[in-house]
Design a protein around this motif. Structure first.
Motif, mmCIF file in Angstrom:
data_model
loop_
_atom_site.group_PDB
_atom_site.id
_atom_site.type_symbol
_atom_site.label_atom_id
_atom_site.label_comp_id
_atom_site.label_asym_id
_atom_site.label_seq_id
_atom_site.Cartn_x
_atom_site.Cartn_y
_atom_site.Cartn_z
ATOM 1 N N ASN A 271 29.425 32.435 169.410
ATOM 2 C CA ASN A 271 29.889 33.246 168.268
ATOM 3 C C ASN A 271 29.659 32.564 166.922
ATOM 4 O OD1 ASN A 271 31.661 31.144 168.436
ATOM 5 N ND2 ASN A 271 33.421 32.380 167.727
ATOM 6 N N VAL A 272 28.958 31.431 166.920
ATOM 7 C CA VAL A 272 28.715 30.762 165.629
ATOM 8 C C VAL A 272 27.359 31.174 165.083
ATOM 9 C CG1 VAL A 272 30.142 28.764 166.240
ATOM 10 C CG2 VAL A 272 27.683 28.711 166.704
ATOM 11 N N PRO A 273 27.179 31.198 163.763
ATOM 12 C CA PRO A 273 25.888 31.593 163.181
ATOM 13 C C PRO A 273 24.778 30.653 163.632
ATOM 14 C CG PRO A 273 27.540 31.205 161.456
ATOM 15 C CD PRO A 273 28.151 30.782 162.731
ATOM 16 N N TRP A 274 23.604 31.213 163.882
ATOM 17 C CA TRP A 274 22.489 30.388 164.369
ATOM 18 C C TRP A 274 22.148 29.306 163.335
ATOM 19 C CZ3 TRP A 274 18.208 29.710 161.458
ATOM 20 C CH2 TRP A 274 17.913 30.678 160.490
ATOM 21 N N GLN A 275 22.493 29.563 162.039
ATOM 22 C CA GLN A 275 22.141 28.597 161.002
ATOM 23 C C GLN A 275 22.831 27.245 161.204
ATOM 24 O OE1 GLN A 275 22.928 31.742 160.399
ATOM 25 N NE2 GLN A 275 21.700 32.635 158.754
ATOM 26 N N LEU A 276 23.779 27.145 162.121
ATOM 27 C CA LEU A 276 24.407 25.834 162.371
ATOM 28 C C LEU A 276 23.389 24.841 162.897
ATOM 29 C CD1 LEU A 276 28.038 26.076 163.773
ATOM 30 C CD2 LEU A 276 27.213 25.320 161.547
ATOM 31 N N VAL A 277 22.268 25.373 163.416
ATOM 32 C CA VAL A 277 21.174 24.476 163.854
ATOM 33 C C VAL A 277 20.679 23.667 162.661
ATOM 34 C CG1 VAL A 277 18.767 24.456 164.679
ATOM 35 C CG2 VAL A 277 20.470 25.912 165.796
ATOM 36 N N TYR A 278 20.896 24.232 161.452
ATOM 37 C CA TYR A 278 20.480 23.543 160.223
ATOM 38 C C TYR A 278 21.615 22.703 159.639
ATOM 39 C CZ TYR A 278 16.529 26.898 159.819
ATOM 40 O OH TYR A 278 15.390 27.640 159.987
ATOM 41 N N GLY A 279 22.725 22.605 160.356
ATOM 42 C CA GLY A 279 23.945 22.034 159.780
ATOM 43 C C GLY A 279 23.826 20.603 159.307
ATOM 44 N N THR A 280 23.038 19.780 160.008
ATOM 45 C CA THR A 280 22.931 18.376 159.602
ATOM 46 C C THR A 280 22.323 18.260 158.215
ATOM 47 O OG1 THR A 280 22.638 17.762 161.910
ATOM 48 C CG2 THR A 280 21.980 16.136 160.257
ATOM 49 N N MET A 281 21.408 19.170 157.918
ATOM 50 C CA MET A 281 20.752 19.116 156.599
ATOM 51 C C MET A 281 21.754 19.396 155.490
ATOM 52 S SD MET A 281 17.021 20.785 157.308
ATOM 53 C CE MET A 281 17.431 22.118 158.416
ATOM 54 N N VAL A 282 22.736 20.248 155.755
ATOM 55 C CA VAL A 282 23.779 20.519 154.749
ATOM 56 C C VAL A 282 24.607 19.257 154.536
ATOM 57 C CG1 VAL A 282 25.798 21.933 154.203
ATOM 58 C CG2 VAL A 282 23.842 22.942 155.377
ATOM 59 N N TYR A 283 24.936 18.601 155.652
ATOM 60 C CA TYR A 283 25.752 17.371 155.575
ATOM 61 C C TYR A 283 25.037 16.303 154.763
ATOM 62 C CZ TYR A 283 27.401 12.779 157.087
ATOM 63 O OH TYR A 283 27.827 11.471 157.104
ATOM 64 N N VAL A 284 23.758 16.061 155.067
ATOM 65 C CA VAL A 284 23.036 14.974 154.390
ATOM 66 C C VAL A 284 22.798 15.318 152.926
ATOM 67 C CG1 VAL A 284 20.918 13.602 154.358
ATOM 68 C CG2 VAL A 284 21.985 14.198 156.531
ATOM 69 N N ARG A 285 22.544 16.597 152.632
ATOM 70 C CA ARG A 285 22.311 16.971 151.236
ATOM 71 C C ARG A 285 23.537 16.678 150.368
ATOM 72 N NH1 ARG A 285 19.312 22.452 153.228
ATOM 73 N NH2 ARG A 285 17.334 21.453 153.780
ATOM 74 N N GLN A 286 24.731 16.910 150.897
ATOM 75 C CA GLN A 286 25.910 16.601 150.063
ATOM 76 C C GLN A 286 26.076 15.099 149.891
ATOM 77 O OE1 GLN A 286 29.197 15.351 151.106
ATOM 78 N NE2 GLN A 286 28.535 15.021 153.219
#
Ligand SMILES: CCCCCCCCCC/C=C\CCCCCCCCCC(=O)SCCNC(=O)CCNC(=O)[C@H](O)C(C)(C)COP(=O)(O)OP(=O)(O)OC[C@H]1O[C@@H](n2cnc3c(N)ncnc32)[C@H](O)[C@@H]1OP(=O)(O)O
Ligand code: FAD
Length: 627
Positions: A271-286
């Motif tokens: 039930n989570v958005p498929w974009q979580l596959v990109y989640g590490t990139m959000v973490y590193v960008r911040q």
């Protein structure tokens, strides 16, 4: 001593409590204490010396990096450092290395995209450094276009395995840090194939090297991609190349928080958005946004201290030349960078909160803020890294010829920093993501949603978006203009978060006043830099523009007596600055002279090669002259 007296005199002019500003910069008294203690621990440890980095061969440089990483890990264990203290230690060791990717990407990926069972299996191994991981997404042929990746992960129902394969040369994994020579494992991003159907990109944990002899496992071709920009710089990192020849992994090594593959080979979307596959990139960008404030503040500290020590022209009545920091041109180049360093620090604090808030919401299956988090991390990573890379180069120029010496610390800082404009997302590609988000937001404005932000800056974004959307051409056709609107949006966020910071309780004599001046300098500097936007969108009048510029000049005069104290507040050790020009004591000239003689070229009075190549020319000329 001239330099020392100059800085001592500058420090006596401070109109605010520097110790309290140190707390503001660090974020809290606790963080300041940790940062101060760890920075001195590193500065006083000879293993962590940095002054030889640019003189070593690539192999010696890399071996020394491994030595430092092992020593850092040993100290972390011996001193029982917390993860916060260990991260500070990595920061002050100040050398890109595989540990960044193991701790900064491999572990967060397993935490963000692994199931509970997968986290329980892999995280203890990773935390104890029983395995060393990297993040293998980019390929020779694709980096920005993640959906274009070619590596395949084909499910084999006969054996309940995935077959990882590199079908083309361009599918070779290329760039992952830590991959080339050190990592034993990787999170590999590849196309999930079941029954010849392509289900897009997912992450897979793949072992690359034997834990016994470190040799590549069967089917694995792996190595370093070669020298990068500069001599020391990022060459302490083994960015690697990796090819798979039908390598088999168990089904349970596909990261399955987002999607699962059953034993029967059925794909089940959670039930989570498929974009979580990109989640590490959000973490590193911040994290990269916080890193930007550190890198920029480091360059500004060097340039500000040197500008107060350097005297050139302008003989005064006392027979002494003028400090270059007193020239209005020097101030108009340097002080906006000082203000930007503080601005990026505070927007980085906010972004860290936004990321943690998104993660907490994800735990409660609330995905509502994920698009904003993506847009903000992408846009602010782009804005702050571009400004920081340009700012470091400007600081080099602010230091004249001496800024071009390695002993100034600025060339190495620039060389290490500038890939930040590319890694974790090319800055233009990321701004296009922000543009997409803005178009969606503008399209929703009709539903009574009102944008929030400072009026002039908000008006600029709105007008830029309305103009572009009104033209109703294709996204690609307008993309160059939309990037402009995306930059405007990110600058609005930076200014807004600086203003919000000022609304917090800020203790210490004169501290809030200095931060207000820096906030106004940042806002007015950006307004001045993008005056065309503000005028063409009718956000300000030419008269207002002129008043704003006059106010900016006045603010420079306000900051001038506090400039040295404002950079002292970063609390950087001379070891971390690694700069003769930025020394705390200002003792520049004797140290510049001393450093010169350390260069290996001065090991001999007559350089190698002179007798062999140059002397024959001179002798021949002498013979010719006698004929
Ligand atoms: C105890 C010891 C301790 C020791 C201490 C050590 C501590 C160390 C700590 C160090 C920490 C950090 C290290 C910092 C230094 C880093 C060093 C360098 C690292 C470099 C690593 C890399 O470079 S990894 C590879 C990065 N690659 C990229 O960034 C690729 C860029 N491209 C993309 O992101 C995407 O392809 C795209 C967004 C550009 C396009 O996506 P796509 O092709 O899918 O198309 P769309 O644009 O249509 O997007 C589809 C929808 O998905 C949404 N979207 C896209 N991206 C995201 C996202 N990231 N999150 C959420 N949503 C996303 C997009 O908005 C679209 O949505 P809709 O519009 O709703 O359809
Ligand atoms: C030092 C360093 C460390 C790295 N570490 C890692 C790592 O650990 N793991 C990993 O997986 N990757 C890593 N990378 C790879 C990095 O993530 C990619 O280089 C980055 O995502 C950019 O992709 P690219 O190289 O394909 O550039 P491209 O996307 O090919 O960009 C080339 C040019 O094309 C333009 N462009 C591309 N697409 C568009 C578009 N749609 N519209 C307009 N212009 C466009 C870009 O703006 C740029 O000007 C690293 C890279 C570097 C330099």
């Amino acid at each position: 001593m001239a330099g020392f007296d100059d800085l001592a005199s500058e420090r006596s002019k401070a109109q605010f409590d520097v110790e309290e500003m140190k707390v503001i910069w660090a974020g809290s008294r606790h963080t300041l204490e940790v940062s101060d203690r760890i920075s001195r621990l590193v500065a006083n440890d000879p293993v962590f010396r940095k002054d030889t980095r640019t003189m070593l061969s690539r192999k010696d440089l890399f071996k020394n990096t491994l030595r430092k990483a092992a020593h850092a890990w040993k100290r972390i264990i011996e001193l029982r450092l917390s993860e916060e203290e260990a991260a500070e230690l990595r920061f002050y060791v100040d050398e890109p290395a595989f540990m960044d990717l193991h701790w900064g990407m491999f572990i967060p990926t397993i935490k963000g995209q692994g199931t509970e069972e997968q986290q329980q299996k892999w995280l203890p191994l990773a935390y104890k450094m029983k395995i060393i991981g990297c993040y293998a997404q980019t390929e020779l042929g694709h980096g920005s276009n993640v959906q274009g990746l070619e590596t395949t992960a084909t499910f084999d129902p006969q054996t309940d395995e995935f077959i990882i394969h590199s079908p083309t040369l361009t599918s070779s994994k290329w760039w992952p840090g830590g991959l080339g020579k050190v990592s034993t494992h990787a999170v590999v991003y590849g196309r999930l194939i079941i029954d010849s159907k392509d289900y897009g990109v997912n992450g897979f944990i793949v072992q690359l090297r034997s834990l016994d002899d470190h040799l590549p496992l069967p089917g694995i071709t792996i190595g370093d991609i070669g020298m990068k920009f500069g001599s020391g710089a990022y060459n302490t990192m083994d960015n690697g190349v990796l090819r798979f020849d039908h390598v088999r992994i168990p089904r349970d090594q596909m990261l399955m928080r987002v999607s699962q593959v059953t034993r029967e080979g059925k794909l089940v979307q959670s039930n989570v958005p498929w974009q979580l596959v990109y989640g590490t990139m959000v973490y590193v960008r911040q994290k990269i946004v916080s890193d930007a404030s550190c890198a920029l503040s480091r360059a500004v500290c060097i340039a500000t201290r040197y500008s107060a020590v350097r005297r050139q022209f302008g003989l005064q009545s006392n027979g002494i030349e003028t400090q270059v920091i007193d020239y209005k041109t020097q101030q108009s180049r340097l002080f906006p960078l000082l203000a930007s360093a503080y601005a990026f620090r505070f927007v980085g604090e906010w972004l860290k909160w936004l990321y943690m808030d998104v993660n907490q919401r994800l735990q409660a299956s609330d995905f509502s803020t994920l698009p904003e988090a993506h847009a903000c991390t992408a846009g602010l990573k782009s804005l702050t890294t571009s400004a920081t890379a340009d700012g470091i180069e400007e600081c080099r120029k602010l230091c004249g010829g001496h800024g071009y010496l390695c002993s100034s610390g600025l060339p190495e800082l620039f060389a290490v920093y500038i890939p930040a404009c590319t890694y974790e997302g090319d800055n233009i590609v990321l701004l296009l993501q922000v543009a997409r988000f803005l178009i969606k937001t503008v399209s929703q404005l009709g539903s009574g949603k009102e944008p929030v932000g400072t009026t002039v800056y908000m008006g600029r974004v709105e007008q830029l978006m309305q103009c572009h959307c009104a033209v109703q051409k294709g996204f690609l056709e307008l993309s160059a203009d939309l990037v402009q609107a995306a930059v405007a949006h990110c600058q609005l966020i930076v200014v807004s978060k600086f203003i919000e910071k000022l609304q917090q309780d800020i203790p210490g004599k004169g501290v809030k006043g200095q931060l207000e001046a820096l906030c106004n300098i940042y806002a007015l500097f950006i307004l001045h830099k993008h005056l065309g936007d503000f005028l063409s969108t009718g956000c300000i009048t030419p008269k207002q523009a002129s008043l704003a510029n006059a106010q900016l000049r006045s603010l420079y005069s306000q900051v001038r007596p506090n400039a040295i104290a404002l950079v002292d507040a970063f609390n950087y050790t001379d070891h971390y600055l690694s700069s003769v020009l930025g020394r705390y004591d200002g003792n520049v000239y004797p140290k510049l002279y001393e450093e010169a003689w350390k260069d290996p070229l001065n090991d001999s009075v007559v350089p190698d090669g002179y007798q062999e190549y140059i002397q024959p020319i001179l002798k021949q000329q002498l013979r010719n002259a006698r004929l």
